[in-house]
Design a protein around this motif. Structure first.
Motif, PDB file in Angstrom:
ATOM      1  N   ARG A 170      -8.319   0.543   1.589  1.00  0.00           N
ATOM      2  CA  ARG A 170      -7.424   1.089   0.562  1.00  0.00           C
ATOM      3  C   ARG A 170      -7.224   0.089  -0.577  1.00  0.00           C
ATOM      4  O   ARG A 170      -7.178   0.467  -1.752  1.00  0.00           O
ATOM      5  N   LEU A 171      -7.121  -1.196  -0.233  1.00  0.00           N
ATOM      6  CA  LEU A 171      -6.959  -2.211  -1.271  1.00  0.00           C
ATOM      7  C   LEU A 171      -8.208  -2.294  -2.146  1.00  0.00           C
ATOM      8  O   LEU A 171      -8.120  -2.410  -3.379  1.00  0.00           O
ATOM      9  N   ARG A 172      -9.366  -2.238  -1.540  1.00  0.00           N
ATOM     10  CA  ARG A 172     -10.621  -2.304  -2.307  1.00  0.00           C
ATOM     11  C   ARG A 172     -10.720  -1.143  -3.297  1.00  0.00           C
ATOM     12  O   ARG A 172     -11.185  -1.308  -4.432  1.00  0.00           O
ATOM     13  N   LEU A 173     -10.271   0.050  -2.881  1.00  0.00           N
ATOM     14  CA  LEU A 173     -10.286   1.202  -3.787  1.00  0.00           C
ATOM     15  C   LEU A 173      -9.330   0.993  -4.955  1.00  0.00           C
ATOM     16  O   LEU A 173      -9.651   1.324  -6.110  1.00  0.00           O
ATOM     17  N   LEU A 174      -8.143   0.441  -4.668  1.00  0.00           N
ATOM     18  CA  LEU A 174      -7.185   0.150  -5.740  1.00  0.00           C
ATOM     19  C   LEU A 174      -7.758  -0.873  -6.715  1.00  0.00           C
ATOM     20  O   LEU A 174      -7.598  -0.757  -7.936  1.00  0.00           O
ATOM     21  N   LEU A 175      -8.422  -1.899  -6.182  1.00  0.00           N
ATOM     22  CA  LEU A 175      -9.012  -2.922  -7.036  1.00  0.00           C
ATOM     23  C   LEU A 175     -10.111  -2.322  -7.914  1.00  0.00           C
ATOM     24  O   LEU A 175     -10.205  -2.625  -9.117  1.00  0.00           O
ATOM     25  N   LEU A 233       0.817  -1.210   0.000  1.00  0.00           N
ATOM     26  CA  LEU A 233       0.000   0.000   0.000  1.00  0.00           C
ATOM     27  C   LEU A 233       0.851   1.261   0.000  1.00  0.00           C
ATOM     28  O   LEU A 233       0.457   2.286  -0.558  1.00  0.00           O
ATOM     29  N   ASP A 234       2.030   1.192   0.619  1.00  0.00           N
ATOM     30  CA  ASP A 234       2.938   2.333   0.574  1.00  0.00           C
ATOM     31  C   ASP A 234       3.573   2.484  -0.799  1.00  0.00           C
ATOM     32  O   ASP A 234       4.112   3.543  -1.129  1.00  0.00           O
ATOM     33  N   ASN A 235       3.561   1.403  -1.576  1.00  0.00           N
ATOM     34  CA  ASN A 235       4.064   1.429  -2.953  1.00  0.00           C
ATOM     35  C   ASN A 235       2.887   1.074  -3.874  1.00  0.00           C
ATOM     36  O   ASN A 235       2.887   0.052  -4.556  1.00  0.00           O
TER      37      ASN A 235
END
Length: 747
Positions: free
Chosen positions: A568-573, A530-532
């Motif tokens: 945050r991961l769900r938003l990236l997906l 998440l930091d990258n």
């Protein structure tokens, strides 16, 4: 006397001794000189709980190796059972004194015995005696107590090795590399050791460069010849091991790394050693045992290149046509391929793990293997040996009666393997109708075929780190998509749980170094990704493209500990799906779940039920974090047990939460292939297990032989217990009572 200097000198001398008998002799002689006592003896605890006189300065030499004190006998026994120094001026006057005629100790009056304790167990007693009736001074006693504590860490983990060293037969423990029993004669490997090469100036860099590129071509041809030598019907898993070597030989980073060092003035073997050590050390420093094991592949290839440079054309094979057991520090794939398969009965590696390519190949070929025995002293070509891969032990110079018993076990093992092979296409359903799904853990393309061949119903953990470890830079989206698509296609119609990149301080990349004082609790897993976020986005896009419109991709998030990480991961997906659809790709949203391996995640599971689609318990890390124990640290590894009551109760808690939240639950890690643990997991309602492919048939047999209701009763029983050893004993007895003792090595 300088106590600190003497302590250091004695411990270092003991640690560097080349044999067990030499080690104990050095100890008693050094202590005799250091404090000027008339007698110094070392007694070592034996499997029957007696105390063997392993070495002595001052007592009759004929008694060494033959005098055995029954458990708790005499002043030596008093020191052992009290776990406290026994310091007496007149030994014969003490009620626990026992005279041992063969030692001729009547001339000595004083006695001071100090127990050697390791892992909470007394492994021996250090004794000093003097002719005069006197107590050891406080300074002398403090010296002996401190020395004993350090020597307990230096002496071998198995005290039986001392008695074995005094007789022909030796029984040594390692770890299980490949199951089965092999009986044959030792053939030593490791004629060449790249790591022993010293630095040296290169007289002609251009000639060395030409020789280097020629070596690469030569060894590539040899690897292909070795693959062919195993036969045209070689399994995909075996072929993939050799393909991995070819990929390493073609790797530009390896080729240019050696070439650059040659141009800088290093001779070819030195340049090869420096380059190989550089990459091997990167993998060796990783916490993940699967990735750590890859350092052996780099070493094997480097050693093969060095052997070719040195002109190694002599296989050193034993004459005749009898059975052979390959023995060495790191028995290589080439060693195995060059051995007559009709003669190869076993493999013993002083180093290595169950995850090394040597173990993978041994499993695929059905050759028993024991890894990580530690250096074996005084072993040579032609020594008779038994390899017991079922329990991870070897027996050197076994007597005829032992050979006869192991031949009987061999036949019983072959019978069991035949029975298990018949179950490959059968479901893992308990006798009362509960269905359990068995998945495979993987991370290399070489691991795909064994999973399918052993009846895996999917991939429960696909480690995506490997492409990142072997590349010179972060792999591109296209490169990742190509790899992921092969796995998803191989398991078409079956779920594949792909763990997002789990690198960080504990798994540094050669092109992205990270230094942390406590990497296990540092910048790793989901935190790093998440930091990258650009790296995370690239990987998510590659996974989605690889899956396309197929529905077997599952995305698994490692080391999750807070809600923000999931969000945050769900938003990236969401963003990745939008991008790809706008670019014309046909993709669909896959289920997303988390690995429960950080204890904090357990309490938060109920609040995450609407954010995730499934839960996977990472039993190795979860156990390690719950117990605050590093299972790879030899000083505390014996205390690590996933059957610890705290671990079982937390797994039960997770299972209940998943059930109440309607979240599908799986478990991966060593628990999934431990027969005793599987009894509990089945009883707790865990219905999906993921493990090494080779373990699937045995666990399937277990599950098809028990009733889930029976397992539930057992699980509730052990959840009330307070001791891991007691829990394991109850569960193993339960397996034996149900006719499953063969899973524990019984025959």
């Amino acid at each position: 006397m300088n106590p600190l200097l003497e302590l250091t000198r004695i411990v270092q001398a003991a640690a560097q001794a080349s044999a067990h008998t030499e080690q104990v002799e050095l100890i008693v002689e050094s202590i005799h000189r250091a404090i000027g006592v008339d007698v110094c003896s070392l007694y070592i605890s034996q499997p029957d709980h007696g105390m063997l006189l392993a070495a002595s300065h001052g007592l009759d030499p004929q008694s060494v190796g033959h005098t055995l004190l029954p458990e708790g006998t005499g002043l030596v026994g008093l020191a052992a059972r009290s776990r406290h120094p026994v310091n007496i001026a007149e030994a014969a006057a003490h009620p626990d004194f026992r005279y041992i005629a063969e030692t001729h100790e009547e001339a000595f009056h004083s006695f001071c015995g100090v127990p050697l304790v390791r892992g909470g167990e007394v492994i021996g007693v250090l004794v000093v005696q003097a002719r005069e009736a006197r107590l050891m001074s406080e300074e002398e006693l403090a010296f002996l107590v401190t020395l004993s504590a350090q020597l307990a860490l230096v002496l071998p983990a198995d005290p039986q090795q001392f008695s074995n060293a005094l007789s022909a037969t030796r029984r040594l423990r390692g770890v299980k590399g490949a199951p089965g029993i092999g009986i044959g004669k030792v053939q030593m490997c490791d004629q060449f050791d790249l790591y022993s090469v010293s630095d040296k100036a290169c007289d002609d860099p251009e000639a060395a460069l030409g020789r280097w590129y020629a070596l690469l071509e030569q060894v590539s041809a040899e690897v292909e010849a070795e693959r062919r030598s195993l036969g045209s019907d070689v399994s995909d898993s075996v072929a993939a091991v050799f393909s991995a070597y070819q990929m390493l030989l073609a790797d530009n980073h390896l080729r240019q790394g050696v070439a650059e060092r040659i141009r800088n003035g290093q001779w070819l073997p030195g340049a090869l050693r420096q380059t190989v050590q550089h990459f091997a050390d990167i993998f060796l420093a990783m916490e993940d045992p699967y990735l750590r094991a890859r350092h052996e592949d780099i070493y094997h290839l480097g050693n093969k290149l060095y052997s070719a440079w040195a002109g190694d054309n002599d296989t050193g094979a034993l004459p005749g046509d009898g059975p052979i057991v390959l023995v060495g520090s790191k028995v290589s794939v080439s060693d195995i391929a060059s051995c007559d398969p009709a003669r190869l009965q076993g493999i013993v590696c002083f180093e290595g793990s169950t995850l090394s390519h040597t173990a993978v190949l041994a499993n695929a070929l059905g050759v028993p293997a024991v890894m990580g025995t530690g250096a074996i002293k005084a072993v040579s070509n032609g020594d008779p040996v038994i390899v017991d891969g079922n329990v991870g032990q070897i027996i050197l110079h076994p007597p005829l009666s032992v050979k006869k018993e192991f031949r009987r076990l061999q036949q019983a093992d072959r019978t069991l393997q035949g029975e298990l092979a018949e179950l490959v296409n059968e479901p893992a359903t308990t006798t009362d109708g509960e269905r359990v799904r068995l998945y495979a853990n993987t991370g290399l393309l070489a691991d795909i075929s064994p999973g399918i061949a052993n009846g895996a119903e999917g991939v429960g953990l696909y480690r995506t780190e490997m492409p990142f470890m072997v590349a010179e830079t972060f792999p591109s989206e296209d490169e990742q998509e190509f790899i992921y698509s092969q796995v998803l296609k191989a398991y078409a119609g079956k779920p594949v749980y792909m763990r997002t990149l789990d690198i960080g301080g504990d798994k540094p990349l050669p092109y992205f170094p990270i230094e942390e004082e406590n990497p296990a609790l540092g910048w790793r897993g989901i935190r790093f990704c998440l930091d990258n976020s650009s790296l995370m986005m690239t990987q998510l896009r590659a996974m989605l493209r690889a899956a396309g419109e197929a529905d077997n991709l599952r995305i698994l998030l490692p080391m999750v500990s807070n809600t923000g990480e999931i969000d945050r991961l769900r938003l990236l997906l969401d963003d990745a799906l939008t991008q790809l659809r706008e670019e014309g790709y046909l993709v669909q949203r896959p289920p997303v779940g988390i690995m429960v391996e950080v204890p904090a995640a357990i309490s938060l599971l109920p609040t995450w039920a609407t954010r995730i689609d499934f839960v996977s318990i990472g039993s190795n890390d979860l156990s390690q974090y719950l117990l605050a124990l590093d299972r790879n640290n030899p000083r505390v590894a014996s205390a690590y047990d996933h059957l610890h009551p705290a671990v079982l109760r937390e797994v039960s808690r997770i299972a209940l939460c998943a059930r109440d939240s309607g979240l599908p639950l799986s478990l991966c890690g060593e628990m999934a292939s431990d027969p005793a643990a599987v009894l509990v997991l089945a009883g707790l309602g865990v219905r999906t297990l993921s493990m090494s492919a080779s373990k699937i048939p045995r666990i399937k047999w277990l599950l098809r032989s028990i009733a889930a209701a029976d397992a539930t009763t057992l699980a509730q029983q052990v959840l009330q217990m307070e001791d891991a050893a007691g829990i394991r004993e109850v569960l193993q007895q339960a397996l034996r009572e149900r006719g499953l003792g063969r899973l524990l090595g019984d025959q």
